[in-house]
Design an enzyme around this catalytic site. Structure first.
Site, PDB file in Angstrom:
ATOM      1  N   SER A 199       0.824  -1.202   0.000  1.00 38.10           N
ATOM      2  CA  SER A 199       0.000   0.000   0.000  1.00 38.10           C
ATOM      3  C   SER A 199       0.863   1.259   0.000  1.00 38.10           C
ATOM      4  CB  SER A 199      -0.966  -0.049   1.189  1.00 38.10           C
ATOM      5  OG  SER A 199      -1.986   0.902   1.069  1.00 38.10           O
ATOM      6  N   ASP A 295      -9.983  -4.376  -4.580  1.00 35.41           N
ATOM      7  CA  ASP A 295      -9.190  -3.312  -3.967  1.00 35.41           C
ATOM      8  C   ASP A 295      -9.390  -2.012  -4.736  1.00 35.41           C
ATOM      9  OD1 ASP A 295      -7.279  -1.642  -2.849  1.00 35.41           O
ATOM     10  OD2 ASP A 295      -5.577  -2.965  -3.263  1.00 35.41           O
ATOM     11  N   HIS A 325      -7.842  -5.426  -0.294  1.00 36.87           N
ATOM     12  CA  HIS A 325      -6.698  -4.648   0.165  1.00 36.87           C
ATOM     13  C   HIS A 325      -6.378  -5.036   1.612  1.00 36.87           C
ATOM     14  CE1 HIS A 325      -4.073  -1.102  -0.234  1.00 36.87           C
ATOM     15  NE2 HIS A 325      -4.254  -0.961   1.060  1.00 36.87           N
TER      16      HIS A 325
END
Length: 366
Positions: A199, A295, A325
Site C-alpha cells: 500500500s 481493492d 486490500h
C-alpha cells in the site's frame, strides 16, 4: 495491558474468526448473511466475505471517521488479532539506524541459517503514511522471511500528520542506503538488496527505486509492490467499483492523502507522491507487482506495472482476484490470505534465485 498481548476479548475474537473461516465456503457465505459478493466480474472469497461481516458486527469503523491516534491504536489491535501465532524464522533483532533526520527504528528478520548468503528485502509497511509500525506488519515480514528464505529489514518511518511529506520518504531513502551499506554485517548478500512494501509502503518503494535511478545511488535489485498506492492524480474504475465495503474505502484513501500532504502543495503532478506520473521510467529495477481484485487501488497498481513494462522493465504482475486490500495482514485467520502471502514469497524467491518469469498470471496482462 502489554502492547503486544491479546486481551481475553481479543483472544476470543481471534478464535471465533479462525474457527468460522475454516468452515466450508458455502456455510461461510450463509453466515455472512448475503449472497456471494460479485463485483466487476469477480467473486469475493467466502473467507473475506465472512471476515468483513465479522469486522462490522464487532464494531469496526472506517479509518476516515477517526482521529489518527485512535486509528493507529485500532490498527495495532486488529493486526494483533489477525496475525495469529508468530511464525518462526532464524532470528529477529531490533535495530536503530542513524540517519540525517534522526534515528529510525528497524527490525531485522534473518532466515534459517544456510551455507550461502541470502538476499535482503527492505520492507516498508503500509497504513496510508499515517498508520502502521514494526508490529502491525510483523506477521507478514515473518512469512516472507521464512518462505522466501531472505533477510527482511522492516523500517518504521515517521508518520503523518505529525510528520507530513516528505518525512516518510526521507526516512526510507536513508534506510535503504543504510541497508545497502550494512547488508553484509547482517549476514545478507550485499549485492542483492531489494525494496518493497504494501500500500503506502509500495508507494515509497516505487519512489525509492525512481530516486535511485535518477540520482545514481545504489539501485534495488528488485522492487516488490504489494497493492501499491501509486497515483492520486486521477480516479480509476476500481476506486469506483470498490469505494465502500471492502476494508479500504474511497473516503479512507482521501483521508490518508490529506494527512500525508499536510501543507505541501505541488505546482503539478509530483512523482514523489504519485510515482505513476513519472515521465521517464526507463532503467527501473525489475518489479514484482501484486494486486487484489476487490481493492480500490487495484487499477493504479496494474497501470504502474504496465507503464514499467512499456519502459523496458522486467515486470511480473500477479492479481489475487478474490482478495481485498490489506490481505497480507489477515494471514492468522484466513487461510486464503496466508496462501497468497506464501505464494508471493515463492515469487520473490524465484526472482532472487533466477527462476521467475515475467509472464503475467491469472489473465492479467501487462
Amino acid at each position: 495491558m502489554a502492547e503486544n498481548t491479546l486481551t481475553l476479548k481479543e483472544r476470543v475474537e481471534h478464535r471465533v474468526a479462525r474457527t468460522l473461516l475454516r468452515l466450508p465456503h458455502p456455510l461461510q457465505v450463509y453466515l455472512s448473511g448475503t449472497p456471494p459478493v460479485e463485483r466487476n466480474g469477480l467473486t469475493l472469497h467466502p473467507e473475506l466475505q465472512l471476515l468483513l461481516t465479522l469486522r462490522k458486527r464487532m464494531g469496526a469503523v472506517d479509518v476516515s471517521t477517526l482521529p489518527p491516534a485512535e486509528a493507529r491504536r485500532r490498527m495495532r489491535r486488529e493486526a494483533l488479532v489477525h496475525a495469529g501465532e508468530p511464525i518462526e524464522v532464524g532470528a529477529v533483532r531490533e535495530l536503530v539506524l542513524e540517519a540525517a533526520h534522526g534515528p529510525i527504528k528497524a527490525r531485522h528478520y534473518a532466515p534459517v541459517e544456510g551455507t550461502a548468503r541470502r538476499p535482503m528485502l527492505v520492507f516498508l509497511h503500509g497504513g496510508g503514511f499515517v498508520l502502521g509500525d514494526l508490529d502491525t506488519h510483523d506477521s507478514a515480514c515473518r512469512l516472507l522471511c521464512r518462505h522466501a528464505s531472505l533477510h527482511v529489514l522492516s523500517i518504521e518511518y515517521r508518520l503523518a500528520p505529525e510528520h507530513p511529506f516528505p518525512a516518510a520518504l526521507e526516512d526510507v531513502t536513508a534506510a535503504f542506503a543504510w541497508a545497502c551499506a550494512h547488508a553484509g554485517e547482517l549476514g545478507a548478500d550485499p549485492a542483492r538488496v531489494a525494496v518493497g512494501g504494501d500500500s503506502a509502503g509500495g508507494n515509497l518503494a516505487a519512489v525509492v527505486s525512481q530516486l535511485a535511478v535518477r540520482d545514481g545511488t545504489p539501485r534495488p535489485v528488485l522492487q516488490f509492490l504489494l497493492y501499491p498506492a501509486v497515483d492520486r492524480t486521477v480516479d480509476r474504475e476500481s476506486l469506483e467499483h470498490f469505494a465502500e465495503g471492502f476494508f479500504l474505502t474511497r473516503a479512507d484513501v482521501a483521508w490518508y492523502q490529506t494527512h500525508y500532504m499536510g501543507a505541501f502543495r505541488s505546482e503539478g503532478p509530483d512523482p514523489r507522491l504519485s510515482p505513476l506520473v513519472c515521465r521517464d521510467l526507463s532503467g527501473q529495477p525489475p518489479a514484482l507487482v501484486v494486486t487484489a481484485g476487490f481493492d480500490p487501488l487495484r487499477d493504479e497498481g496494474e497501470a504502474y506495472a504496465h507503464a514499467l513494462q512499456r519502459a523496458g522493465t522486467p515486470v511480473q504482475l500477479r492479481r489475487f482476484d478474490s482478495l481485498i486490500h490489506g490481505f497480507a495482514n489477515m494471514t492468522g485467520v484466513s487461510q486464503a490470505c496466508r496462501d497468497a502471502v506464501v505464494e508471493i514469497a515463492a515469487l520473490l524467491r524465484g526472482h532472487f534465485d533466477g527462476a521467475a518469469s515475467d509472464t503475467p498470471h491469472n489473465g492479467v496482462s501487462p
